[in-house]
Motif scaffolding. Structure first.
Motif, mmCIF file in Angstrom:
data_model
loop_
_atom_site.group_PDB
_atom_site.id
_atom_site.type_symbol
_atom_site.label_atom_id
_atom_site.label_comp_id
_atom_site.label_asym_id
_atom_site.label_seq_id
_atom_site.Cartn_x
_atom_site.Cartn_y
_atom_site.Cartn_z
ATOM 1 N N TYR A 162 1.438 -4.778 11.548
ATOM 2 C CA TYR A 162 0.999 -5.628 10.567
ATOM 3 C C TYR A 162 2.366 -6.245 9.731
ATOM 4 O O TYR A 162 2.185 -7.408 9.427
ATOM 5 C CB TYR A 162 -0.033 -4.824 9.738
ATOM 6 C CG TYR A 162 -0.496 -5.612 8.748
ATOM 7 C CD1 TYR A 162 -1.543 -6.700 8.939
ATOM 8 C CD2 TYR A 162 -0.169 -5.664 7.401
ATOM 9 C CE1 TYR A 162 -2.009 -7.331 8.061
ATOM 10 C CE2 TYR A 162 -0.772 -6.428 6.442
ATOM 11 C CZ TYR A 162 -1.538 -7.514 6.703
ATOM 12 O OH TYR A 162 -2.464 -8.229 5.729
ATOM 13 N N THR A 200 2.819 -10.000 9.875
ATOM 14 C CA THR A 200 2.148 -10.837 8.540
ATOM 15 C C THR A 200 3.288 -10.816 7.508
ATOM 16 O O THR A 200 3.307 -11.750 6.636
ATOM 17 C CB THR A 200 0.867 -10.069 8.184
ATOM 18 O OG1 THR A 200 0.108 -10.074 9.156
ATOM 19 C CG2 THR A 200 0.253 -10.557 6.880
ATOM 20 N N ASP A 225 -8.581 -2.745 11.496
ATOM 21 C CA ASP A 225 -8.217 -4.002 11.019
ATOM 22 C C ASP A 225 -7.643 -3.819 9.697
ATOM 23 O O ASP A 225 -8.025 -3.005 8.775
ATOM 24 C CB ASP A 225 -9.303 -5.280 10.858
ATOM 25 C CG ASP A 225 -9.748 -5.290 12.310
ATOM 26 O OD1 ASP A 225 -8.993 -5.361 13.279
ATOM 27 O OD2 ASP A 225 -10.848 -5.744 12.413
ATOM 28 N N SER A 240 -5.596 -5.531 6.215
ATOM 29 C CA SER A 240 -5.579 -6.684 5.444
ATOM 30 C C SER A 240 -4.984 -6.218 3.961
ATOM 31 O O SER A 240 -4.671 -5.279 3.709
ATOM 32 C CB SER A 240 -7.032 -7.170 5.031
ATOM 33 O OG SER A 240 -7.706 -6.208 4.178
#
Length: 392
Positions: A194, A198, A237, A239
Motif C-alpha cells: 500500500y 499510494t 482493502d 485506506s
C-alpha cells in the motif's frame, strides 16, 4: 529511515550503548492531590526471557498474549544481512513469535507459557539481536488473533532478499490473522504494498505497522514509519484515515529539524472513538508527545499532551487513560527509564505518574485491576512481562 524518523526499535537501540542503571520503585505525585489514592502496586515479573517483547492483549478468559519481535537471525548463520535503518548491520531471521501466558482465569496469576506462533520474520542487529523489528502488536477479533509485523524501511527491501528467504521477508510490513487451533497464518493486508502504490505521506518510502485494533469493519492500523492511521477492511482493502503532520521545528545537533510525528499505538476508547499515541521523532524532545482522539467523520483533536515518547495506551474500567512512555526523559537522553501515567478521563489536566520502575517498556494491556506491561522491549533474551495491580 531518515534521522528525523527514528521508529521505535531503532530509536530505542541508541539507549543500549549506555549501562542500564538500576531503577528503583517510584510513585510520583500528579497535579491533583485528590487522586493520591490512585496507585500501582504488587509489581510482579511473570516472564523474564523474551526477545524484544512489544504489544500485549488479553483474551476473554484472561490469558495474556505478547508479540515478540524476535532476535533477528538467531542461530541461522546463512541468514541475509544488510545495512539497517540506523546504519548498522541487521540480519533477517525467523525468530519472531507470539507467546501466550496462560493465566488462572482473571486472577493475574500465571500457570504456564506457550509460544503459540513461531517462525515469524525478525530483523535485528547481527551481534546481539537487540532492538528487533518484527511482530509488534496483537489483538483479538471474535476469538481470531491478529498481529502487525513491522519493517521500518522501504518495503522494496523485501524483494532484495535471497530466494530462500523471500517468503519470510514478504511477511514484513503486513497484518496477519492466526488460527491457533489449526495452526494456520493468513496475510490479511500488505501495508508495504500500500505504501509503495499510494504513499499516503507523499514522502520517502518507510513502512512500519506498529499497532492495530479491531472494529466492526476490519482493523484500524498505525503505521509508525509512514506517519499514518490506516483502515484495513474485512476484505483486506486498505485506506488512509489520517496522515500525521510534522511537528514544529526544534534545535538538534543537525540544526533546526521538524520531527516526524511517529504514531505508535491505537486503541478504542469507552466513547467508541479511537485514541492514537505519538512518539515524536528525532531529537525526541521531552514533553512534546500527544494523545490524539479520532471520531469517524470528524477532524482529529488533541485529547492530552505534554508526554514524552509515548509507546502505548489503555483505558481503565473507570474510563481513565493509562499512558506508557518508553523513555520518560527522551530517547536521546541515554536514560532507559520508562514511565506509566494515569490521566483522568474527564479532566486530562488531572494526571499522575504511577511508576518509573520500568526499562524501555513497549506494550500495555489491562484486565480489570491487573495491568500488564512488556518491559525491556528492545532487548533480546531478557524481555519481561510485568503485572501490577491498579488501585483507583
Amino acid at each position: 529511515m531518515r534521522p528525523t524518523r527514528l521508529a521505535l526499535p531503532g530509536a530505542a537501540a541508541a539507549l543500549l550503548i549506555v549501562p542500564l542503571v538500576g531503577v528503583g520503585p517510584s510513585v510520583a505525585d500528579g497535579h491533583d492531590d485528590d487522586h493520591d489514592e490512585v496507585t500501582l502496586e504488587d509489581r510482579t515479573v511473570l516472564v523474564r526471557t523474551l526477545d524484544n517483547p512489544r504489544g500485549i492483549t488479553v483474551d476473554r478468559s484472561g490469558d495474556v498474549f505478547v508479540a515478540q519481535a524476535g532476535e533477528g537471525r538467531g542461530r541461522d548463520g546463512r541468514a541475509p544481512c544488510f545495512p539497517g535503518p540506523e546504519g548498522d548491520v541487521v540480519c533477517l531471521g525467523a525468530t519472531g513469535e507470539i507467546t501466550e501466558l496462560h493465566m488462572r482465569g482473571h486472577t493475574g496469576r500465571l500457570r504456564t507459557t506457550t509460544d503459540v506462533v513461531k517462525g515469524l520474520p525478525s530483523i535485528a542487529a547481527r551481534a546481539d539481536g537487540s532492538a528487533a523489528i518484527g511482530p509488534s502488536d496483537v489483538d483479538f477479533d471474535r476469538n481470531r488473533l491478529f498481529a502487525t509485523i513491522g519493517l521500518g524501511a522501504d518495503p522494496a527491501v523485501r524483494d532484495r532478499m535471497p530466494a530462500a528467504y523471500r517468503d519470510l521477508a514478504d511477511k514484513l510490513a503486513t497484518v496477519h490473522r492466526f488460527d491457533l487451533r489449526r495452526g494456520t497464518a493468513t496475510k490479511v493486508a500488505d501495508i508495504g504494498d500500500y505504501e509503495r502504490t499510494t504513499n499516503p505521506e507523499k514522502d520517502d518510502f518507510d513502512t512500519n505497522p506498529n499497532s492495530l485494533v479491531s472494529d466492526r469493519r476490519g482493523h484500524v492500523v498505525v503505521d509508525a514509519g509512514g506517519n499514518a492511521l490506516l483502515h484495513v477492511d474485512n476484505d483486506g482493502d486498505i485506506s488512509t484515515t489520517f496522515v500525521f503532520p510534522k511537528e514544529a521545528a526544534v534545535s538538534s545537533p543537525m540544526g533546526r529539524i521538524r520531527p516526524d510525528a511517529v504514531p505508535t499505538t491505537v486503541v478504542k476508547g469507552p466513547d467508541d472513538a479511537y485514541y492514537v499515541s505519538q512518539l515524536t521523532g528525532f531529537p525526541f524532545v521531552k514533553g512534546t508527545a500527544t494523545v490524539w482522539r479520532f471520531e469517524r467523520g470528524e477532524d482529529p483533536e488533541v485529547f492530552a499532551d505534554g508526554f514524552t515518547n509515548v509507546i502505548d495506551l489503555a483505558f481503565t474500567d473507570d474510563e481513565d487513560l493509562l499512558v506508557l512512555e518508553i523513555a520518560t526523559n527522551g530517547l536521546a537522553s541515554g536514560d532507559p527509564k520508562g514511565a506509566l501515567h494515569w490521566v483522568d478521563g474527564d479532566d486530562t489536566d488531572d494526571r499522575k505518574v504511577l511508576t518509573t520502575n520500568l526499562t524501555l517498556p513497549g506494550g500495555l494491556a489491562l484486565d480489570g485491576d491487573h495491568v500488564y506491561v512488556s518491559n525491556k522491549s528492545a532487548m533480546a533474551n531478557v524481555g519481561e512481562v510485568l503485572r501490577f495491580t491498579l488501585d483507583d
